[in-house]
Design a protein around this motif. Structure first.
Motif, mmCIF file in Angstrom:
data_model
loop_
_atom_site.group_PDB
_atom_site.id
_atom_site.type_symbol
_atom_site.label_atom_id
_atom_site.label_comp_id
_atom_site.label_asym_id
_atom_site.label_seq_id
_atom_site.Cartn_x
_atom_site.Cartn_y
_atom_site.Cartn_z
ATOM 1 N N GLU A 1 -17.361 -6.589 15.689
ATOM 2 C CA GLU A 1 -16.826 -7.099 16.964
ATOM 3 C C GLU A 1 -17.914 -7.779 17.787
ATOM 4 O O GLU A 1 -17.708 -8.872 18.328
ATOM 5 C CB GLU A 1 -16.209 -5.955 17.792
ATOM 6 N N THR A 2 -19.085 -7.152 17.873
ATOM 7 C CA THR A 2 -20.157 -7.718 18.692
ATOM 8 C C THR A 2 -20.938 -8.791 17.944
ATOM 9 O O THR A 2 -21.089 -9.921 18.415
ATOM 10 C CB THR A 2 -21.120 -6.612 19.163
ATOM 11 N N ASN A 3 -21.435 -8.429 16.755
ATOM 12 C CA ASN A 3 -22.347 -9.339 16.050
ATOM 13 C C ASN A 3 -21.653 -10.590 15.522
ATOM 14 O O ASN A 3 -22.269 -11.660 15.482
ATOM 15 C CB ASN A 3 -23.014 -8.619 14.877
ATOM 16 N N PHE A 4 -20.389 -10.453 15.101
ATOM 17 C CA PHE A 4 -19.685 -11.617 14.562
ATOM 18 C C PHE A 4 -18.629 -12.160 15.516
ATOM 19 O O PHE A 4 -18.700 -13.309 15.943
ATOM 20 C CB PHE A 4 -19.038 -11.306 13.217
ATOM 21 N N VAL B 1 -28.392 -16.414 17.040
ATOM 22 C CA VAL B 1 -29.444 -15.475 16.661
ATOM 23 C C VAL B 1 -28.892 -14.588 15.555
ATOM 24 O O VAL B 1 -28.141 -13.649 15.790
ATOM 25 C CB VAL B 1 -29.931 -14.647 17.866
ATOM 26 N N SER B 2 -29.258 -14.936 14.330
ATOM 27 C CA SER B 2 -28.820 -14.198 13.153
ATOM 28 C C SER B 2 -29.966 -13.295 12.705
ATOM 29 O O SER B 2 -30.578 -12.607 13.519
ATOM 30 C CB SER B 2 -28.388 -15.188 12.060
ATOM 31 N N SER B 3 -30.293 -13.318 11.430
ATOM 32 C CA SER B 3 -31.351 -12.487 10.872
ATOM 33 C C SER B 3 -31.651 -12.989 9.467
ATOM 34 O O SER B 3 -30.793 -13.610 8.832
ATOM 35 C CB SER B 3 -30.894 -11.023 10.809
ATOM 36 N N PHE B 4 -32.864 -12.697 8.978
ATOM 37 C CA PHE B 4 -33.093 -13.009 7.565
ATOM 38 C C PHE B 4 -32.204 -12.146 6.683
ATOM 39 O O PHE B 4 -32.003 -12.428 5.505
ATOM 40 C CB PHE B 4 -34.583 -12.905 7.223
ATOM 41 N N LEU B 5 -31.601 -11.107 7.289
ATOM 42 C CA LEU B 5 -30.634 -10.276 6.579
ATOM 43 C C LEU B 5 -29.251 -10.926 6.530
ATOM 44 O O LEU B 5 -28.287 -10.304 6.104
ATOM 45 C CB LEU B 5 -30.564 -8.885 7.207
ATOM 46 N N GLY B 6 -29.163 -12.165 6.978
ATOM 47 C CA GLY B 6 -27.989 -12.989 6.711
ATOM 48 C C GLY B 6 -28.186 -13.829 5.465
ATOM 49 O O GLY B 6 -27.298 -14.588 5.061
ATOM 50 N N LEU C 1 -23.632 -2.820 7.039
ATOM 51 C CA LEU C 1 -22.696 -3.495 7.944
ATOM 52 C C LEU C 1 -23.412 -4.545 8.788
ATOM 53 O O LEU C 1 -22.847 -5.596 9.096
ATOM 54 C CB LEU C 1 -21.982 -2.470 8.837
ATOM 55 N N TYR C 2 -24.661 -4.277 9.139
ATOM 56 C CA TYR C 2 -25.451 -5.273 9.854
ATOM 57 C C TYR C 2 -25.659 -6.497 8.971
ATOM 58 O O TYR C 2 -25.464 -7.637 9.407
ATOM 59 C CB TYR C 2 -26.795 -4.679 10.286
ATOM 60 N N ASN C 3 -26.071 -6.256 7.714
ATOM 61 C CA ASN C 3 -26.213 -7.363 6.762
ATOM 62 C C ASN C 3 -24.925 -8.180 6.705
ATOM 63 O O ASN C 3 -24.951 -9.420 6.762
ATOM 64 C CB ASN C 3 -26.500 -6.841 5.349
ATOM 65 N N ALA C 4 -23.805 -7.494 6.563
ATOM 66 C CA ALA C 4 -22.506 -8.168 6.427
ATOM 67 C C ALA C 4 -22.186 -9.014 7.650
ATOM 68 O O ALA C 4 -21.683 -10.139 7.538
ATOM 69 C CB ALA C 4 -21.397 -7.142 6.191
ATOM 70 N N SER C 5 -22.499 -8.485 8.841
ATOM 71 C CA SER C 5 -22.211 -9.239 10.073
ATOM 72 C C SER C 5 -23.033 -10.515 10.137
ATOM 73 O O SER C 5 -22.551 -11.561 10.576
ATOM 74 C CB SER C 5 -22.462 -8.362 11.308
ATOM 75 N N LYS C 6 -24.276 -10.448 9.687
ATOM 76 C CA LYS C 6 -25.144 -11.623 9.746
ATOM 77 C C LYS C 6 -24.823 -12.618 8.633
ATOM 78 O O LYS C 6 -24.959 -13.830 8.834
ATOM 79 C CB LYS C 6 -26.613 -11.201 9.708
ATOM 80 N N TYR C 7 -24.389 -12.135 7.461
ATOM 81 C CA TYR C 7 -23.898 -13.052 6.431
ATOM 82 C C TYR C 7 -22.692 -13.818 6.976
ATOM 83 O O TYR C 7 -22.539 -15.021 6.723
ATOM 84 C CB TYR C 7 -23.506 -12.284 5.172
ATOM 85 N N VAL D 1 -22.063 -14.496 10.145
ATOM 86 C CA VAL D 1 -22.573 -15.445 11.140
ATOM 87 C C VAL D 1 -23.128 -16.687 10.449
ATOM 88 O O VAL D 1 -22.883 -17.826 10.878
ATOM 89 C CB VAL D 1 -23.661 -14.783 12.019
ATOM 90 N N ASN D 2 -23.861 -16.486 9.365
ATOM 91 C CA ASN D 2 -24.444 -17.624 8.666
ATOM 92 C C ASN D 2 -23.375 -18.506 8.027
ATOM 93 O O ASN D 2 -23.438 -19.742 8.119
ATOM 94 C CB ASN D 2 -25.433 -17.131 7.598
ATOM 95 N N GLY D 3 -22.383 -17.893 7.401
ATOM 96 C CA GLY D 3 -21.306 -18.678 6.797
ATOM 97 C C GLY D 3 -20.523 -19.463 7.828
ATOM 98 O O GLY D 3 -20.193 -20.640 7.621
#
Length: 272
Positions: free
Chosen positions: A105-108, A133-138, A147-153, A155-157
């Motif tokens: 909800e927040t990150n994506f 502001v994503s992360s290299f974990l995207g 779940l953090y990784n998933a949210s940033k992936y 965001v990147n997509g």
């Protein structure tokens, strides 16, 4: 000419640091936070150059209202920095439904709502820069942050697609993809799952793999952030810190090698 910059999650961490740097050089900043008191120091120091806004980015209607308020107040919005977010630490099996949904909800979704709200403004202006502001974990993953990784992936997509859709309107997109930095992301802002002892060895290996040198200094990101803001042709992917690039390079090389190994099998599956 000074820039009008809207930054979400400006109460601490990168958001507060970058907002102050922009204000110090004469830009005008609309800063959002869930608690307005967290922005009092910026208001006291920079007066009318900062517009403090109370905002929970999970609320889509509030996101659109905030963008309208900023546009009405300053007349335009040159840059949106989608910075609001938090870290969720724990194994995927440990993660509750509430924790998983709150992370997305927040990150994506919060980032999506702000993006949807800003695009019409920038499309009308025929200019603008959206910084996610994503992360290299995207781009790569680490255990205990599923779940953090998933949210940033996600965001990147979303952002890579957005770049293709809005380039013709004069809107630029950049993903800031930091490695670990010593912000509140892994401290006060972080959420922990309820531990399952089966994952103790995985967690121990994860934390043993980090050293003080693994974490960058937030304050030293300011010149790089300002250079990105001012770039005539900013990059879509901007890896921040010294750890991110070599890790991404190594992981991508291994992925390509594996794909190559299985490519003939994949080609035969095409059928013609």
């Amino acid at each position: 000419m000074s820039k009008i910059v809207l930054i979400t999650g400006a109460s601490r961490g990168f958001g507060k640091l970058w907002a102050k740097a922009l204000l110090e050089r004469g830009d005008k900043v609309a800063a959002t936070a869930r608690n307005l008191e967290d922005l009092n120091d910026l208001v006291q120091e920079f007066g009318s150059n900062v517009l403090p806004l109370k905002l929970n980015v999970n609320d889509r209607t509030a996101c659109f209202a905030a963008v309208k308020t900023v546009k009405d107040h300053f007349g335009r919005i040159d840059v949106l920095v989608n910075n609001a977010g938090f870290g969720l630490f724990g194994a995927i099996e440990e993660t509750s439904e509430q924790q998983a949904r709150a992370q997305m909800e927040t990150n994506f979704f919060g980032l999506l709502w702000m993006t949807q709200a800003i695009v019409p403004v920038m499309r009308e202006q025929k200019s603008g820069h959206i910084i996610q502001v994503s992360s290299f974990l995207g781009l790569v993953t680490l255990p205990v942050l599923g779940l953090y990784n998933a949210s940033k992936y996600a965001v990147n997509g979303l952002s890579e697609t957005l770049q293709q859709e809005v380039a013709g309107f004069g809107i630029k997109i950049s993903l800031i993809e930091p490695n670990g930095f010593s912000t509140d992301w892994s401290g006060a802002s972080a959420v922990q799952t309820e531990a399952n002892e089966a994952y103790t060895p995985v967690k121990a290996a994860f934390f043993e793999g980090t050293t003080p040198d693994s974490w960058g200094k937030p304050e030293t990101t300011v010149p790089a952030f300002l250079e990105l803001i001012d770039a005539e042709n900013p990059p879509l992917h901007f890896l921040l810190g010294k750890i991110a690039y070599p890790v991404v390079k190594q992981v991508y090389a291994a992925r390509l090698a594996e794909m190559e190994q299985w490519n003939q099998t994949a080609v035969t599956a095409h059928g013609h």
